[in-house]
Design an enzyme around this catalytic site. Structure first.
Site, mmCIF file in Angstrom:
data_model
loop_
_atom_site.group_PDB
_atom_site.id
_atom_site.type_symbol
_atom_site.label_atom_id
_atom_site.label_comp_id
_atom_site.label_asym_id
_atom_site.label_seq_id
_atom_site.Cartn_x
_atom_site.Cartn_y
_atom_site.Cartn_z
ATOM 1 N N LYS A 167 0.745 -1.193 -0.059
ATOM 2 C CA LYS A 167 -0.026 -0.118 0.113
ATOM 3 C C LYS A 167 0.865 1.405 0.105
ATOM 4 C CE LYS A 167 -3.950 0.051 2.685
ATOM 5 N NZ LYS A 167 -4.819 0.437 3.677
ATOM 6 N N LYS A 212 3.832 -3.959 10.804
ATOM 7 C CA LYS A 212 2.629 -3.855 11.563
ATOM 8 C C LYS A 212 3.157 -4.452 12.897
ATOM 9 C CE LYS A 212 -2.050 -3.441 10.759
ATOM 10 N NZ LYS A 212 -2.494 -2.534 9.727
ATOM 11 N N THR A 245 -9.741 8.350 3.969
ATOM 12 C CA THR A 245 -9.868 7.245 3.293
ATOM 13 C C THR A 245 -11.321 7.307 2.268
ATOM 14 O OG1 THR A 245 -8.920 5.810 5.204
ATOM 15 C CG2 THR A 245 -10.171 4.808 3.408
HETATM 16 P P1 NAD Z 1 -15.523 1.404 11.660
HETATM 17 O O1 NAD Z 1 -15.407 0.680 12.792
HETATM 18 O O2 NAD Z 1 -15.640 2.920 11.915
HETATM 19 O O3 NAD Z 1 -16.802 1.123 10.759
HETATM 20 C C1 NAD Z 1 -16.928 -0.360 10.300
HETATM 21 C C2 NAD Z 1 -18.504 -0.406 9.939
HETATM 22 O O4 NAD Z 1 -18.860 -1.744 9.662
HETATM 23 C C3 NAD Z 1 -19.376 -0.197 11.400
HETATM 24 O O5 NAD Z 1 -20.388 0.686 11.108
HETATM 25 C C4 NAD Z 1 -19.690 -1.730 11.474
HETATM 26 O O6 NAD Z 1 -21.132 -1.610 12.465
HETATM 27 C C5 NAD Z 1 -19.833 -2.279 10.437
HETATM 28 N N1 NAD Z 1 -19.900 -3.828 10.259
HETATM 29 C C6 NAD Z 1 -18.996 -4.537 10.876
HETATM 30 N N2 NAD Z 1 -19.420 -5.862 10.708
HETATM 31 C C7 NAD Z 1 -20.438 -5.817 9.518
HETATM 32 C C8 NAD Z 1 -21.052 -6.710 8.862
HETATM 33 N N3 NAD Z 1 -20.853 -8.083 8.769
HETATM 34 N N4 NAD Z 1 -22.066 -6.243 7.953
HETATM 35 C C9 NAD Z 1 -22.075 -5.061 7.638
HETATM 36 N N5 NAD Z 1 -21.487 -4.048 8.425
HETATM 37 C C10 NAD Z 1 -20.638 -4.400 9.323
HETATM 38 O O7 NAD Z 1 -14.083 1.123 10.715
HETATM 39 P P2 NAD Z 1 -13.617 1.781 9.487
HETATM 40 O O8 NAD Z 1 -12.496 2.478 10.188
HETATM 41 O O9 NAD Z 1 -14.659 2.543 8.994
HETATM 42 O O10 NAD Z 1 -13.004 0.691 8.633
HETATM 43 C C11 NAD Z 1 -13.813 -0.179 7.865
HETATM 44 C C12 NAD Z 1 -12.826 -1.144 7.100
HETATM 45 O O11 NAD Z 1 -11.914 -0.392 6.305
HETATM 46 C C13 NAD Z 1 -11.682 -2.017 7.826
HETATM 47 O O12 NAD Z 1 -11.763 -3.394 7.061
HETATM 48 C C14 NAD Z 1 -10.506 -1.307 7.762
HETATM 49 O O13 NAD Z 1 -9.554 -2.411 8.014
HETATM 50 C C15 NAD Z 1 -10.647 -0.733 6.725
HETATM 51 N N6 NAD Z 1 -9.737 0.685 6.366
HETATM 52 C C16 NAD Z 1 -10.041 1.721 7.105
HETATM 53 C C17 NAD Z 1 -9.210 2.783 6.822
HETATM 54 C C18 NAD Z 1 -9.435 4.070 7.733
HETATM 55 O O14 NAD Z 1 -8.802 4.950 7.471
HETATM 56 N N7 NAD Z 1 -10.244 3.972 8.935
HETATM 57 C C19 NAD Z 1 -8.249 2.852 6.113
HETATM 58 C C20 NAD Z 1 -8.040 1.840 5.157
HETATM 59 C C21 NAD Z 1 -8.782 0.543 5.477
#
Ligand code: NAD
Length: 377
Positions: free
Chosen positions: A65, A77, A149
């Site tokens: 990435k 990590k 993001t």
């Molecule tokens: P977050 O916890 O803020 O949001 C995740 C959301 O997904 C929540 O609303 C949760 O209720 C929902 N969720 C969980 N399980 C679910 C399911 N089975 N079906 C539907 N919804 C479900 O997390 P985030 O920071 O938004 O991260 C989300 C994803 O993006 C993760 O995989 C994370 O690794 C990835 N990611 C995040 C970032 C970042 O900047 N935060 C950057 C790159 C990748």
């Protein structure tokens, strides 16, 4: 005893460090994968069920990435085995001790990940001076609050839309996982005229072909409620998020949600991967074979780490938005162009692009010169 070199290949990992402090009950692992481009940036994850293997896979994903995003950073990590909901003082003790034991591993910069947050990064910074994702009070840029993001996902989506002749004005969007990534992606896409027709979180799904009220859904989430508690719209169980007719489908929740057994249920023209590894290889091949434009995770969701790397350089929010836009648009274009030209999946094209950048950076390093010298070793 497991073979300590079982993960080794031509990119890394350069170091795997196990940390054990029985007095505190601290067990942790750091994997520094590749540092050819610069010190590794990658999150500190705290969870009871992590493993060295998971840590290595996540570190490698960060290598790719960061390289794809053209950042002066390699990938790494770290994980602490433990419950992230421990009482605050206990958690602080573990995180401080872990960071302190890695004080001299200067080629790794800590960032937030599952189970850690801005406060955790402030503790790390206090111990060793090397962390990103800091609170505003310490010069941090709160990447989830500003939607770093999500901002990148929108640019990936726009390039993908241009690629397949879709107008974002009126485009129908579905977001699986209306959290930090998903809600901002929905908001920024709506600013460009797109309509959110489906959203889900861990407790339910809501859909409405006429469009959902994004501010209303955000308000519900800020109150700790589910998107499925909104007024109106059609409610369904979690699985039904796959069946909502749309133009852009954004996974922003869990890994492996698109698999060989369910991917054919999608009815969309574009998938933009907000979550990490949301689709299996078979699912991505299916999408490719069926003409769905699929932008892989480490190309589309790099906005967060770009923001973190810029914070480390002392940059500001305005510059962060401009850089994310520029980098993600260019990479998405490069990947789609290569995928079409070589008739490969976008992931294959993205992996080739990222790997070539890592290898180029490795070429500049001193060990490479020695290894190609006659008589070396
Ligand atoms: P977050 O916890 O803020 O949001 C995740 C959301 O997904 C929540 O609303 C949760 O209720 C929902 N969720 C969980 N399980 C679910 C399911 N089975 N079906 C539907 N919804 C479900 O997390 P985030 O920071 O938004 O991260 C989300 C994803 O993006 C993760 O995989 C994370 O690794 C990835 N990611 C995040 C970032 C970042 O900047 N935060 C950057 C790159 C990748």
């Amino acid at each position: 005893m497991e073979n300590p070199f079982q993960y080794a290949d031509d990119l890394g990992p350069t170091k795997i460090i196990h940390v054990y402090e029985p007095a505190l009950g601290l067990k942790g692992v750091l994997v520094v994968d590749n540092v050819a481009a610069g010190p590794a940036i990658g999150g500190l994850r705290m969870a009871p069920d992590v493993s060295t293997e998971e840590c290595f896979r996540l570190a490698r994903a960060m290598t790719l990435k960061n390289a794809a995003a053209g950042l002066p950073h390699g990938g790494g990590k770290s994980v602490i085995f433990g419950d992230p909901k421990l009482p605050r003082r206990d958690k602080e003790g573990l995180i401080r001790a872990f960071a302190s034991s890695l004080r001299n591993t200067s080629e790794y910069i800590f960032g937030p990940d599952m189970g850690t947050n801005e406060e955790s990064m402030a503790w790390v910074r206090d111990e060793v001076g090397r962390s990103v994702g800091l609170p505003r009070e310490l010069g941090g840029i709160p990447l989830d609050e500003i939607g770093a993001t999500g901002w990148g996902l929108v640019h990936a989506a726009e390039v993908a839309a241009n690629h397949c002749g879709l107008d974002l004005e009126g485009a129908r969007v579905v977001v699986q996982g209306f959290g930090a990534v998903g809600m901002h992606a929905a908001r920024f896409l709506a600013d460009r005229g797109a309509v959110l027709v489906g959203a889900s979180d861990s407790r339910g799904v809501v859909s409405d072909p006429a469009g959902l009220n994004i501010d209303g859904l955000r308000e519900l989430k800020s109150q700790g409620k589910s998107v499925a508690e909104c007024e109106g719209g059609r409610k369904g169980n979690l699985d039904t998020i796959l069946d909502i007719d749309c133009d852009i489908w954004i996974p922003a929740a869990r890994p492996d949600v698109l698999r060989a057994d369910n991917v054919s249920r999608l009815s969309t023209r574009i998938v933009v991967q907000g979550a990490n590894i949301p689709a299996t290889e078979q699912a991505e091949t299916y999408l490719h074979d069926n003409g769905v434009v699929n932008i892989p995770d480490f190309i589309a969701n790099a906005g967060g780490v770009i923001c973190a790397a810029m914070e480390y350089q002392g940059s500001n929010e305005a510059a962060v938005f401009a850089t994310i836009e520029e980098k993600i648009r260019r990479n998405t274009q490069l990947v789609l162009h290569a995928a079409v030209g070589q008739n490969v999946t976008p992931r294959r094209a993205a992996l080739d692009l990222a790997r070539a950048r890592v290898e180029k950076a490795m070429d500049f390093r001193r060990w490479t010169v020695f290894s190609s010298a006659p008589g070396f070793l």
